[in-house]
Scaffold this motif. Structure first.
Motif, mmCIF file in Angstrom:
data_model
loop_
_atom_site.group_PDB
_atom_site.id
_atom_site.type_symbol
_atom_site.label_atom_id
_atom_site.label_comp_id
_atom_site.label_asym_id
_atom_site.label_seq_id
_atom_site.Cartn_x
_atom_site.Cartn_y
_atom_site.Cartn_z
ATOM 1 N N SER A 90 0.831 -1.205 0.000
ATOM 2 C CA SER A 90 0.000 0.000 0.000
ATOM 3 C C SER A 90 0.863 1.251 0.000
ATOM 4 O O SER A 90 0.558 2.244 -0.664
ATOM 5 C CB SER A 90 -0.922 0.009 1.223
ATOM 6 O OG SER A 90 -1.849 -1.060 1.171
ATOM 7 N N LYS A 91 1.958 1.198 0.747
ATOM 8 C CA LYS A 91 2.798 2.387 0.902
ATOM 9 C C LYS A 91 3.703 2.648 -0.299
ATOM 10 O O LYS A 91 4.391 3.670 -0.341
ATOM 11 C CB LYS A 91 3.632 2.263 2.181
ATOM 12 C CG LYS A 91 2.793 2.440 3.442
ATOM 13 C CD LYS A 91 3.626 2.374 4.703
ATOM 14 C CE LYS A 91 2.764 2.652 5.930
ATOM 15 N NZ LYS A 91 3.524 2.514 7.200
ATOM 16 N N THR A 92 3.705 1.731 -1.284
ATOM 17 C CA THR A 92 4.470 2.020 -2.504
ATOM 18 C C THR A 92 3.784 3.097 -3.331
ATOM 19 O O THR A 92 4.405 3.671 -4.227
ATOM 20 C CB THR A 92 4.655 0.759 -3.370
ATOM 21 O OG1 THR A 92 3.375 0.241 -3.750
ATOM 22 C CG2 THR A 92 5.444 -0.307 -2.625
ATOM 23 N N GLN A 93 2.511 3.377 -3.046
ATOM 24 C CA GLN A 93 1.841 4.500 -3.695
ATOM 25 C C GLN A 93 2.080 5.731 -2.821
ATOM 26 O O GLN A 93 1.810 5.695 -1.615
ATOM 27 C CB GLN A 93 0.332 4.279 -3.834
ATOM 28 C CG GLN A 93 -0.127 2.870 -4.133
ATOM 29 C CD GLN A 93 0.555 2.216 -5.306
ATOM 30 O OE1 GLN A 93 0.483 2.661 -6.440
ATOM 31 N NE2 GLN A 93 1.258 1.137 -5.010
ATOM 32 N N PRO A 94 2.586 6.831 -3.380
ATOM 33 C CA PRO A 94 2.857 8.011 -2.570
ATOM 34 C C PRO A 94 1.662 8.485 -1.750
ATOM 35 O O PRO A 94 1.827 9.037 -0.660
ATOM 36 C CB PRO A 94 3.258 9.061 -3.617
ATOM 37 C CG PRO A 94 3.901 8.251 -4.691
ATOM 38 C CD PRO A 94 3.078 6.987 -4.755
ATOM 39 N N ILE A 95 0.458 8.244 -2.236
ATOM 40 C CA ILE A 95 -0.737 8.687 -1.516
ATOM 41 C C ILE A 95 -0.986 7.849 -0.262
ATOM 42 O O ILE A 95 -1.790 8.214 0.598
ATOM 43 C CB ILE A 95 -1.965 8.671 -2.459
ATOM 44 C CG1 ILE A 95 -2.985 9.724 -2.047
ATOM 45 C CG2 ILE A 95 -2.600 7.288 -2.544
ATOM 46 C CD1 ILE A 95 -4.051 10.000 -3.097
ATOM 47 N N GLY A 96 -0.284 6.701 -0.135
ATOM 48 C CA GLY A 96 -0.305 5.923 1.091
ATOM 49 C C GLY A 96 -1.281 4.774 1.145
ATOM 50 O O GLY A 96 -1.424 4.134 2.182
ATOM 51 N N ARG A 97 -1.933 4.473 0.041
ATOM 52 C CA ARG A 97 -2.885 3.361 0.013
ATOM 53 C C ARG A 97 -3.014 2.858 -1.409
ATOM 54 O O ARG A 97 -2.593 3.518 -2.357
ATOM 55 C CB ARG A 97 -4.253 3.796 0.535
ATOM 56 C CG ARG A 97 -4.960 4.832 -0.337
ATOM 57 C CD ARG A 97 -6.390 5.070 0.093
ATOM 58 N NE ARG A 97 -7.052 6.116 -0.669
ATOM 59 C CZ ARG A 97 -7.654 5.940 -1.852
ATOM 60 N NH1 ARG A 97 -7.666 4.747 -2.425
ATOM 61 N NH2 ARG A 97 -8.234 6.952 -2.461
ATOM 62 N N MET A 98 -3.623 1.687 -1.549
ATOM 63 C CA MET A 98 -3.965 1.174 -2.876
ATOM 64 C C MET A 98 -5.224 1.875 -3.388
ATOM 65 O O MET A 98 -6.017 2.410 -2.622
ATOM 66 C CB MET A 98 -4.218 -0.328 -2.823
ATOM 67 C CG MET A 98 -3.013 -1.156 -2.445
ATOM 68 S SD MET A 98 -3.339 -2.922 -2.651
ATOM 69 C CE MET A 98 -1.985 -3.607 -1.683
ATOM 70 N N GLY A 99 -5.378 1.845 -4.697
ATOM 71 C CA GLY A 99 -6.602 2.360 -5.290
ATOM 72 C C GLY A 99 -7.758 1.399 -5.073
ATOM 73 O O GLY A 99 -7.570 0.232 -4.730
ATOM 74 N N LYS A 100 -8.957 1.900 -5.274
ATOM 75 C CA LYS A 100 -10.163 1.085 -5.187
ATOM 76 C C LYS A 100 -10.699 0.842 -6.601
ATOM 77 O O LYS A 100 -10.643 1.742 -7.445
ATOM 78 C CB LYS A 100 -11.233 1.798 -4.351
ATOM 79 C CG LYS A 100 -10.788 2.136 -2.934
ATOM 80 C CD LYS A 100 -11.838 2.993 -2.249
ATOM 81 C CE LYS A 100 -11.367 3.441 -0.867
ATOM 82 N NZ LYS A 100 -12.337 4.367 -0.232
ATOM 83 N N PRO A 101 -11.227 -0.354 -6.876
ATOM 84 C CA PRO A 101 -11.791 -0.606 -8.203
ATOM 85 C C PRO A 101 -12.815 0.440 -8.616
ATOM 86 O O PRO A 101 -12.882 0.828 -9.792
ATOM 87 C CB PRO A 101 -12.436 -1.993 -8.047
ATOM 88 C CG PRO A 101 -11.627 -2.662 -6.976
ATOM 89 C CD PRO A 101 -11.273 -1.554 -6.016
ATOM 90 N N GLU A 102 -13.586 0.934 -7.655
ATOM 91 C CA GLU A 102 -14.618 1.929 -7.963
ATOM 92 C C GLU A 102 -14.004 3.240 -8.452
ATOM 93 O O GLU A 102 -14.610 3.950 -9.257
ATOM 94 C CB GLU A 102 -15.489 2.190 -6.725
ATOM 95 C CG GLU A 102 -16.348 1.007 -6.288
ATOM 96 C CD GLU A 102 -15.550 -0.093 -5.594
ATOM 97 O OE1 GLU A 102 -16.045 -1.240 -5.542
ATOM 98 O OE2 GLU A 102 -14.416 0.185 -5.123
ATOM 99 N N GLU A 103 -12.807 3.551 -7.969
ATOM 100 C CA GLU A 103 -12.134 4.765 -8.436
ATOM 101 C C GLU A 103 -11.704 4.622 -9.886
ATOM 102 O O GLU A 103 -11.783 5.583 -10.673
ATOM 103 C CB GLU A 103 -10.937 5.077 -7.534
ATOM 104 C CG GLU A 103 -11.355 5.491 -6.123
ATOM 105 C CD GLU A 103 -10.202 5.590 -5.155
ATOM 106 O OE1 GLU A 103 -10.182 6.556 -4.367
ATOM 107 O OE2 GLU A 103 -9.311 4.700 -5.172
ATOM 108 N N MET A 104 -11.260 3.438 -10.263
ATOM 109 C CA MET A 104 -10.922 3.183 -11.667
ATOM 110 C C MET A 104 -12.184 3.289 -12.532
ATOM 111 O O MET A 104 -12.155 3.849 -13.632
ATOM 112 C CB MET A 104 -10.318 1.785 -11.847
ATOM 113 C CG MET A 104 -9.178 1.437 -10.875
ATOM 114 S SD MET A 104 -7.784 2.549 -10.943
ATOM 115 C CE MET A 104 -7.756 3.143 -9.231
ATOM 116 N N ALA A 105 -13.276 2.759 -12.004
ATOM 117 C CA ALA A 105 -14.542 2.762 -12.748
ATOM 118 C C ALA A 105 -15.057 4.174 -12.973
ATOM 119 O O ALA A 105 -15.622 4.481 -14.027
ATOM 120 C CB ALA A 105 -15.585 1.931 -12.010
#
Length: 258
Positions: free
Chosen positions: A213-228
């Motif tokens: 999760s922390k490999t993303q600078p924002i500090g979390r993984m994305g959510k499928p709904e955000e991609m959608a």
């Protein structure tokens, strides 16, 4: 209503799970008739049932996107019921390893789904789009299309091809009222990620989830709904001036790392 897909017919490959499932449900909520093409028919049917139970319209088709005849037969069937408006090339498979860890069989397997599968669906739908007076393609690329990711040799190769296929289609068919874009997700929390962690790091699931999760600078993984949600915008009429573009949706990974 902004971002309405009312009266439009969408094809979503790999719509039975993960990002494809989120896209299918989001598009149905906005009025699209969603046609899910998935190798796992049971998963596709589960997504369709959720959509129908929520008042939406959806159909499921068992399809191996690497099989051109299957893709052609199914897209022709969908087109005969309602003109195809949108194609989402989401189906894909992953591989972890540098070139020394990639066997010929691995390369062939990834090529068949991630490259040939996209080619088959594009080839099948472009002619329908032309006869329909236009259409929209959205391809699922990856941050691995644009930057080097450790131990992703074969996967990066295929996603680089998805990116350049996007540019090619956009350029060749801009005068046919066909738009083509792609999105490049960073790490997204899907069942695939959970399965990968449990398989490769048994007993350390929570620790590895946090680390990844922390490999993303924002500090979390994305959510499928955000991609959608991004997919919805790019496939809606509100995005009618956008074509030939890659959209990273990566928590800052590409621009803010290093």
């Amino acid at each position: 209503m902004k971002f309405s897909l009312e009266g439009k017919s969408a094809i979503v490959t790999g719509g039975g799970s993960g990002i494809g499932k989120a896209i299918s449900k989001t598009f149905a909520e906005q009025g699209a008739n969603v046609n899910i093409l998935d190798f796992n028919l049971e998963a596709a049917n589960e997504t369709v049932a959720e959509i129908i139970n929520s008042g939406g319209k959806a159909n499921a088709f068992k399809c191996d996107v690497a099989n051109q005849k299957e893709v052609n037969d199914i897209t022709n069937q969908i087109q005969s019921n309602q003109p195809i408006s949108i194609l989402i090339n989401n189906a894909g498979i992953a591989h972890v390893g540098n070139i020394e860890a990639v066997e010929e069989a691995d390369l062939d397997r990834l090529y068949n789904v991630n490259i040939k599968g996209v080619y088959n669906c594009l080839k099948a739908c472009i002619s329908h789009f032309k006869s329909n007076g236009g259409g929209v393609v959205l391809n699922l690329a990856s941050i691995a299309s644009s930057v080097g990711i450790s131990d992703r040799f074969a996967y990066s190769m295929t996603k680089g091809a998805v990116l350049t296929m996007t540019y090619s289609i956009a350029k060749d068919y801009v005068n046919d009222n066909i738009r083509c874009n792609c999105i490049s997700p960073g790490r997204v929390h899907t069942p695939f990620v959970d399965g990968f962690i449990s398989k490769n790091y048994p007993g350390k699931e929570e620790e590895m989830f946090e680390k990844l999760s922390k490999t993303q600078p924002i500090g979390r993984m994305g959510k499928p709904e955000e991609m959608a949600n991004l997919a919805l915008y790019l496939c809606s009429d509100e995005a009618s001036f956008i074509t030939g573009t890659d959209y990273p949706i990566d928590g800052g990974f590409i621009k803010l790392n290093g």
